[in-house]
Design an enzyme around this catalytic site. Structure first.
Site, PDB file in Angstrom:
ATOM      1  N   GLN A  71       0.710  -1.151   0.122  1.00 36.84           N
ATOM      2  CA  GLN A  71       0.148  -0.033   0.032  1.00 36.84           C
ATOM      3  C   GLN A  71       0.736   1.565  -0.082  1.00 36.84           C
ATOM      4  O   GLN A  71       0.568   2.356  -0.655  1.00 36.84           O
ATOM      5  CB  GLN A  71      -1.072  -0.012   1.083  1.00 36.84           C
ATOM      6  CG  GLN A  71      -1.844   1.318   1.345  1.00 36.84           C
ATOM      7  CD  GLN A  71      -2.902   1.134   2.309  1.00 36.84           C
ATOM      8  OE1 GLN A  71      -3.374   2.346   2.380  1.00 36.84           O
ATOM      9  NE2 GLN A  71      -3.375   0.200   3.080  1.00 36.84           N
ATOM     10  N   GLU A 107       1.365  -1.628   8.125  1.00 30.40           N
ATOM     11  CA  GLU A 107       0.728  -0.446   8.815  1.00 30.40           C
ATOM     12  C   GLU A 107       0.595  -0.362  10.362  1.00 30.40           C
ATOM     13  O   GLU A 107       1.051   0.665  10.800  1.00 30.40           O
ATOM     14  CB  GLU A 107      -0.768  -0.669   8.252  1.00 30.40           C
ATOM     15  CG  GLU A 107      -1.884   0.155   8.743  1.00 30.40           C
ATOM     16  CD  GLU A 107      -1.666   1.762   8.457  1.00 30.40           C
ATOM     17  OE1 GLU A 107      -1.417   2.088   7.250  1.00 30.40           O
ATOM     18  OE2 GLU A 107      -1.672   2.751   9.308  1.00 30.40           O
ATOM     19  N   ASP A 162       0.549   3.519   6.065  1.00 27.16           N
ATOM     20  CA  ASP A 162       0.731   3.235   4.570  1.00 27.16           C
ATOM     21  C   ASP A 162       0.412   4.454   3.754  1.00 27.16           C
ATOM     22  O   ASP A 162       1.236   5.146   3.177  1.00 27.16           O
ATOM     23  CB  ASP A 162      -0.044   1.988   4.175  1.00 27.16           C
ATOM     24  CG  ASP A 162       0.200   0.551   4.795  1.00 27.16           C
ATOM     25  OD1 ASP A 162       1.426   0.486   4.931  1.00 27.16           O
ATOM     26  OD2 ASP A 162      -0.443  -0.239   4.798  1.00 27.16           O
ATOM     27  N   GLY A 199      -7.725  19.046  21.601  1.00 31.47           N
ATOM     28  CA  GLY A 199      -7.450  20.198  20.964  1.00 31.47           C
ATOM     29  C   GLY A 199      -8.376  21.486  21.694  1.00 31.47           C
ATOM     30  O   GLY A 199      -8.702  21.144  22.981  1.00 31.47           O
ATOM     31  N   GLY A 200      -8.416  22.591  21.219  1.00 31.53           N
ATOM     32  CA  GLY A 200      -9.141  23.728  21.979  1.00 31.53           C
ATOM     33  C   GLY A 200     -10.591  23.580  22.030  1.00 31.53           C
ATOM     34  O   GLY A 200     -11.168  24.403  22.779  1.00 31.53           O
TER      35      GLY A 200
HETATM   36  N1  CAO Z   1      11.841  -9.534  -9.502  1.00 30.35           N
HETATM   37  C1  CAO Z   1      12.671 -10.460  -8.766  1.00 30.35           C
HETATM   38  N2  CAO Z   1      12.445 -10.291  -7.272  1.00 30.35           N
HETATM   39  C2  CAO Z   1      11.756  -9.413  -6.823  1.00 30.35           C
HETATM   40  C3  CAO Z   1      10.852  -8.525  -7.791  1.00 30.35           C
HETATM   41  C4  CAO Z   1      11.012  -8.784  -8.980  1.00 30.35           C
HETATM   42  N3  CAO Z   1      10.463  -7.984  -9.972  1.00 30.35           N
HETATM   43  N4  CAO Z   1      10.349  -7.739  -6.943  1.00 30.35           N
HETATM   44  C5  CAO Z   1      10.616  -7.788  -5.709  1.00 30.35           C
HETATM   45  N5  CAO Z   1      11.414  -8.920  -5.875  1.00 30.35           N
HETATM   46  C6  CAO Z   1      12.184  -9.289  -4.642  1.00 30.35           C
HETATM   47  C7  CAO Z   1      13.086  -8.610  -3.626  1.00 30.35           C
HETATM   48  O1  CAO Z   1      14.436  -8.310  -4.440  1.00 30.35           O
HETATM   49  C8  CAO Z   1      13.197  -9.108  -2.582  1.00 30.35           C
HETATM   50  O2  CAO Z   1      14.283  -9.998  -2.426  1.00 30.35           O
HETATM   51  P1  CAO Z   1      15.014 -10.378  -1.101  1.00 30.35           P
HETATM   52  O3  CAO Z   1      14.550 -10.400   0.159  1.00 30.35           O
HETATM   53  O4  CAO Z   1      15.587 -11.858  -1.550  1.00 30.35           O
HETATM   54  O5  CAO Z   1      16.387  -9.457  -1.438  1.00 30.35           O
HETATM   55  C9  CAO Z   1      11.944  -9.683  -2.269  1.00 30.35           C
HETATM   56  O6  CAO Z   1      11.402  -9.683  -3.472  1.00 30.35           O
HETATM   57  C10 CAO Z   1      10.771  -8.654  -1.692  1.00 30.35           C
HETATM   58  O7  CAO Z   1      11.339  -8.546  -0.228  1.00 30.35           O
HETATM   59  P2  CAO Z   1      10.466  -7.725   0.696  1.00 30.35           P
HETATM   60  O8  CAO Z   1      11.086  -7.830   1.925  1.00 30.35           O
HETATM   61  O9  CAO Z   1      10.240  -6.352   0.201  1.00 30.35           O
HETATM   62  O10 CAO Z   1       8.989  -8.256   0.824  1.00 30.35           O
HETATM   63  P3  CAO Z   1       8.413  -9.145   1.950  1.00 30.35           P
HETATM   64  O11 CAO Z   1       7.030  -9.614   1.383  1.00 30.35           O
HETATM   65  O12 CAO Z   1       8.901 -10.026   2.706  1.00 30.35           O
HETATM   66  O13 CAO Z   1       7.911  -7.944   3.023  1.00 30.35           O
HETATM   67  C11 CAO Z   1       7.050  -5.664   3.707  1.00 30.35           C
HETATM   68  C12 CAO Z   1       6.977  -6.761   2.733  1.00 30.35           C
HETATM   69  C13 CAO Z   1       6.150  -4.627   3.129  1.00 30.35           C
HETATM   70  C14 CAO Z   1       7.017  -5.935   5.131  1.00 30.35           C
HETATM   71  C15 CAO Z   1       8.490  -5.148   3.247  1.00 30.35           C
HETATM   72  O14 CAO Z   1       8.639  -4.842   1.811  1.00 30.35           O
HETATM   73  C16 CAO Z   1       8.656  -3.771   3.950  1.00 30.35           C
HETATM   74  O15 CAO Z   1       9.282  -3.576   5.147  1.00 30.35           O
HETATM   75  N6  CAO Z   1       8.707  -2.504   3.117  1.00 30.35           N
HETATM   76  C17 CAO Z   1       9.177  -1.222   3.637  1.00 30.35           C
HETATM   77  C18 CAO Z   1       8.072  -0.915   4.439  1.00 30.35           C
HETATM   78  C19 CAO Z   1       6.800  -0.562   3.507  1.00 30.35           C
HETATM   79  O16 CAO Z   1       6.522   0.049   2.750  1.00 30.35           O
HETATM   80  N7  CAO Z   1       5.566  -1.328   4.265  1.00 30.35           N
HETATM   81  C20 CAO Z   1       4.516  -1.064   3.958  1.00 30.35           C
HETATM   82  C21 CAO Z   1       3.860  -2.022   2.987  1.00 30.35           C
HETATM   83  S1  CAO Z   1       2.242  -1.627   3.222  1.00 30.35           S
HETATM   84  O17 CAO Z   1       1.457  -2.310   4.600  1.00 30.35           O
END
Ligand code: CAO
Length: 416
Positions: free
Chosen positions: A17, A140, A169, A248-249
């Site tokens: 998101q 979130e 988010d 607030g106020g």
């Molecule tokens: N081709 C190949 N690999 C891809 C890709 C693509 N097109 N797109 C993504 N990937 C891979 C990434 O390289 C990564 O791989 P590695 O971990 O092996 O390096 C993996 O997919 C994505 O990892 P991630 O950590 O982003 O995904 P997750 O599902 O484990 O975690 C989240 C999700 C949201 C917790 C994490 O991305 C995060 O903390 N993001 C930052 C904070 C954020 O935006 N959170 C809000 C999300 S909305 O609620």
């Protein structure tokens, strides 16, 4: 009508998101947003919380309108080569992967900058770089806890509470959009791109600034006059949860209207704005309170503010929330009905203004989504459907100069 961000090319390397909300906003305003997704699966929200089998979930369609979808395995050499080309030709890259994912993929900021010194790299993380939690993945509700919203939301006799509004988010995505637009204006002046980083914790805290204000007032005074705990309850040394008080106020509360016994949303929010005291008294049939020294100042009212709210609820007992607001608006009293999602979805004013939009989609028929909450005098953003997975892969590859044979070859190499 030409849109202000037309000509700005954005690599949308976002998911879930926070990132998609940002790039969707920029797409509404005319940017060419190319969502890069993993072949075969794409953004996880395509399949999360589905309401129709095998069709992109609303979770996805409502955060990815007006975009293109390019499927690319950016961990394979062929995919990396395409991404490199895209980086060279784009203005902005937005990502919200977990900490370090972009570096592991082979695209740390210094590499991106080398490929395209004018590039703006925009990142969302849970915590800011250098923070002692900067290795954490964040969703979130985690952000709402980390940013101070949860400890200050809810009732004093209950646990910390999460807001339904996406403070972690979408709110972070909106902050990031402001950062990107600022960096684009900066680039016009310097000719150079830069990295823009926004953390979810910081964005939540930015919205909780009034609670940081209250912490300092509490530190100095030991009490907070506008909170329900004053003057009969107790304060500790941290800002308490204030229930439905704004803190607030202007004291206010959610008050019952006719039918509350069976309708859980038959309520209005009523605000006692200091200078509206006389109209409030007239509206609720208590003109004798206007000059009464137990009532005619905010500090006189505060000790028995809940008795005052109870009296207003007695006045509301034979009025629906809509009837009540129709009366109170004539007296210039800040108030609103507690509106449900169903009521908002069908609100003719929101449809008319484009805040709620009905969008035709290739596979799911028409669906409702939010439109731009920002209104312009010279532009009305038109909301178009979210893309199917990989819908624009060939189109984007062609625009990067790939021949049909090369595109077919790429498809083969990227097949899952
Ligand atoms: N081709 C190949 N690999 C891809 C890709 C693509 N097109 N797109 C993504 N990937 C891979 C990434 O390289 C990564 O791989 P590695 O971990 O092996 O390096 C993996 O997919 C994505 O990892 P991630 O950590 O982003 O995904 P997750 O599902 O484990 O975690 C989240 C999700 C949201 C917790 C994490 O991305 C995060 O903390 N993001 C930052 C904070 C954020 O935006 N959170 C809000 C999300 S909305 O609620």
């Amino acid at each position: 009508m030409s849109k202000p961000l037309e000509g700005i090319k954005i690599i949308d390397f976002t998911h879930v998101q926070a990132g998609p909300a940002c790039t969707q906003l920029l797409a509404w305003f005319g940017a060419d947003v190319i969502k890069v997704e993993r072949p075969g699966s794409g953004d996880v929200t395509r399949t999360q919380l589905r309401d129709i089998p095998d069709v992109d979930a609303l979770y996805f369609t409502m955060l990815n309108s007006n975009k293109k979808s390019l499927t690319l395995d950016t961990k394979k050499p062929e995919g990396k080569a395409v991404l490199e080309k895209l980086i060279k030709e784009s203005d902005v890259m937005v990502e919200n992967f977990g900490p370090g994912a972009l570096d592991r993929m082979g695209f740390p900021w210094h590499t991106i900058k080398e490929l395209n010194p004018k590039m703006i790299l925009a990142s969302v993380k849970g915590f800011s770089d250098g923070h002692h939690y900067d290795d954490l993945k964040v969703y979130e509700n985690v952000a709402q806890c980390a940013g101070g919203a949860a400890s200050t939301t809810g009732f004093w006799d209950g646990p910390p509470t999460i807001s339904a509004a996406a403070l972690g988010d979408s709110n972070t995505g909106m902050h990031l959009a402001i950062g990107i637009l600022t960096a684009l204006i900066g680039r016009d002046k310097t000719g150079k791109g830069q990295k823009v980083a926004v953390s979810m914790q910081d964005s939540v805290l930015n919205l909780c600034r009034v609670k940081l204000r209250d912490q300092q007032r509490l530190d100095r005074l030991g009490y907070l006059e506008e909170y329900p705990q004053y003057p009969h309850g107790e304060f500790s040394d941290v800002v308490p949860r204030g229930g439905n008080a704004g803190g607030g106020g202007q004291p206010g509360w959610v008050l019952k209207c006719k039918g509350w016994e069976t309708d859980p949303n038959s309520y209005i929010y009523f605000t006692i704005q200091g200078h509206a005291w006389a109209p409030i008294c007239r509206a609720i049939g208590k003109p004798e309170w206007i000059e009464d020294s137990n009532y005619n100042t905010a500090s006189a009212r505060q000790p028995h503010i809940f008795d005052i709210f109870k009296t207003i609820e007695e006045w509301l007992a034979d009025k629906t929330k809509f009837e009540a607001v129709d009366i109170l608006r004539k007296f210039d009293i800040p108030c609103a009905p507690v509106l449900t999602m169903k009521e908002l979805a069908n609100d003719p004013s929101l449809r008319e203004s484009g805040t709620i939009a009905e969008v035709p989609h290739k596979e799911r028929g028409t669906y409702l989504t939010v439109g731009s909450p920002i209104k312009f005098s010279d532009m009305k953003p038109e909301i178009t459907a979210s893309p199917l997975l990989g819908e624009h892969t060939d189109e984007v590859l062609e625009s990067l100069g790939y021949s049909s044979a090369e595109i077919a070859n790429l498809h083969q190499q990227q097949a899952v």
